[in-house]
Enzyme design. Structure first.
Site, short mmCIF file in Angstrom:
data_model
loop_
_atom_site.label_atom_id
_atom_site.label_comp_id
_atom_site.label_asym_id
_atom_site.label_seq_id
_atom_site.Cartn_x
_atom_site.Cartn_y
_atom_site.Cartn_z
N VAL A 147 -35.40 -102.52 -4.31
CA VAL A 147 -35.49 -102.25 -7.02
C VAL A 147 -36.83 -101.49 -6.68
CG1 VAL A 147 -36.96 -104.42 -8.03
CG2 VAL A 147 -34.87 -104.92 -6.57
N HIS A 148 -36.46 -100.72 -8.20
CA HIS A 148 -38.05 -100.08 -8.26
C HIS A 148 -37.97 -100.71 -9.28
CE1 HIS A 148 -40.53 -96.14 -9.19
NE2 HIS A 148 -41.63 -97.68 -9.08
N LEU A 149 -39.37 -101.53 -9.78
CA LEU A 149 -39.82 -102.17 -11.48
C LEU A 149 -40.60 -100.89 -11.48
CD1 LEU A 149 -40.01 -105.69 -10.98
CD2 LEU A 149 -38.24 -104.86 -11.73
#
Length: 355
Positions: A147-149
């Site tokens: 994940v890379h918010l």
């Protein structure tokens, strides 16, 4: 600027680099390698020196296939072992796009299935998460998501994406039924933020204190943005976890050089080891979280130990009392030695930032 000279990784992180023989411990990492693959002067030998102690790495901010290929080749040269790669399609809104990737050593980790970007029909994420199922050499089957918010223009944007991870976690359970799911990456929020309540009902952040982004000041870290969220309330063969403060402990370089040539984020990691017993993690509302994301303390204060030599079992590094890191080792990772010779005999080496 000259290339960073490769150095030997910490003994505890160099987990049996010999090829062909399976080991009981599997070390899994997540690392935002800032803009990997842009023409930005990355030192791939230094990247591989940091990554060499892991067997499976989830990488965020992959900007080109060429950069990912260069990282894979550097890992193979450093470890003398084969590495394999899964990479997502480019994700993002507008012209800025990046990829997720998994790299692993096939004699220690097997890719089972998946390689799925989230079916984000509500457009909750600027960059959809990426997931796959893996199995360790000891037979532990698990799902790993990268994940890379969004960082965005406001904290509210980050909080909206953090809240949406609760539905993503449900999607992982539906897509990979009966398989524990770990959500790893750069979340751009500390685990103390209230937006994590939804995900926190079913999961727990392994890293609950300290910080993972490199401050320009040597030895200091600014924010606890990177993490691995583990399923809560079930028994898992997760024996250890932590932050690898790579500039000082692995490469012996200053933060300015590290941010310029390697990454402005430190890897976070966990060890899967069925031999050492199982851990059960509490849901977020029961977990002790260090609220100050800028604090460089760890999960608990260091124990009251004699002022001899203090080692960090997570990195294989030891410190004299006059070293900057002597008082920063958590109770979870601290071990003491009566002499430098005893520490060296146990496979530890002195921190590169000791005077």
């Amino acid at each position: 600027m000259p290339a960073i000279a490769p150095r030997l990784a910490a003994a505890l992180l160099a987990l049996s680099l010999a090829t062909g023989a399976a080991i009981a411990e599997t070390r899994v990492a997540s690392w935002n390698i800032e803009h990997l693959g842009w023409e930005n002067g990355k030192d791939y030998a230094a990247l591989a020196e940091v990554g060499a102690g892991f067997h499976l790495i989830a990488v965020q901010e992959v900007m080109s296939q060429d950069g990912l290929d260069a990282f894979e080749r550097a890992l193979e040269a450093r470890t003398g072992a084969d590495w394999q790669v899964l990479v997502s399609d480019a994700v993002g809104r507008g012209s800025y796009r990046e990829m997720h990737a998994f790299l692993w050593r096939p004699e220690e980790v097997r890719w089972v299935d998946g390689a799925a970007l989230y079916l984000d029909d509500r457009d909750a994420f600027a960059r959809e998460p990426f997931s796959a199922r893996f199995e360790t050499a000891e037979g532990f089957l698990f799902t790993l998501a990268s994940v890379h918010l969004i960082y965005g223009d406001s904290e509210a944007e980050r909080e909206r994406e953090a809240a949406a991870l609760a539905a993503y976690r449900d999607w992982l359970d539906e897509s990979f039924p009966g398989t524990p799911a770990f959500i790893a990456g750069d979340f751009n929020l500390p685990p103390s933020n209230p937006a994590w309540a939804g995900l926190g009902a079913k999961a727990s952040p392994l890293i609950r204190g300290g910080a993972t982004t490199l401050s320009p000041v040597d030895g200091r870290f600014a924010s606890l943005y990177d993490n691995i969220w583990a399923p809560s309330g079930i028994s898992l063969p997760v024996s250890d976890w932590g932050i690898l403060e790579y500039p000082e402990e692995i490469l012996g370089i200053d933060h300015e050089t590290a941010r310029d040539r390697v990454s402005d984020h430190a890897p976070v990691w966990m060890t899967i080891d069925a031999r050492s017993g199982h851990s059960t993690f509490p849901p977020l509302h029961e977990a002790r979280i260090v609220a100050d994301a800028g604090d460089t303390t760890r999960d608990a204060a260091p124990p009251a130990l004699p002022a001899t030599f203090r080692g960090n079992r997570a990195s294989g590094i030891y410190h004299r009392p006059d070293c900057p890191g002597f008082a920063r080792i958590s109770a979870h990772n601290a071990v003491t030695f009566s002499s430098a010779a005893e520490a060296a005999a146990a496979g530890f080496r002195i921190a590169k930032n000791c005077p």
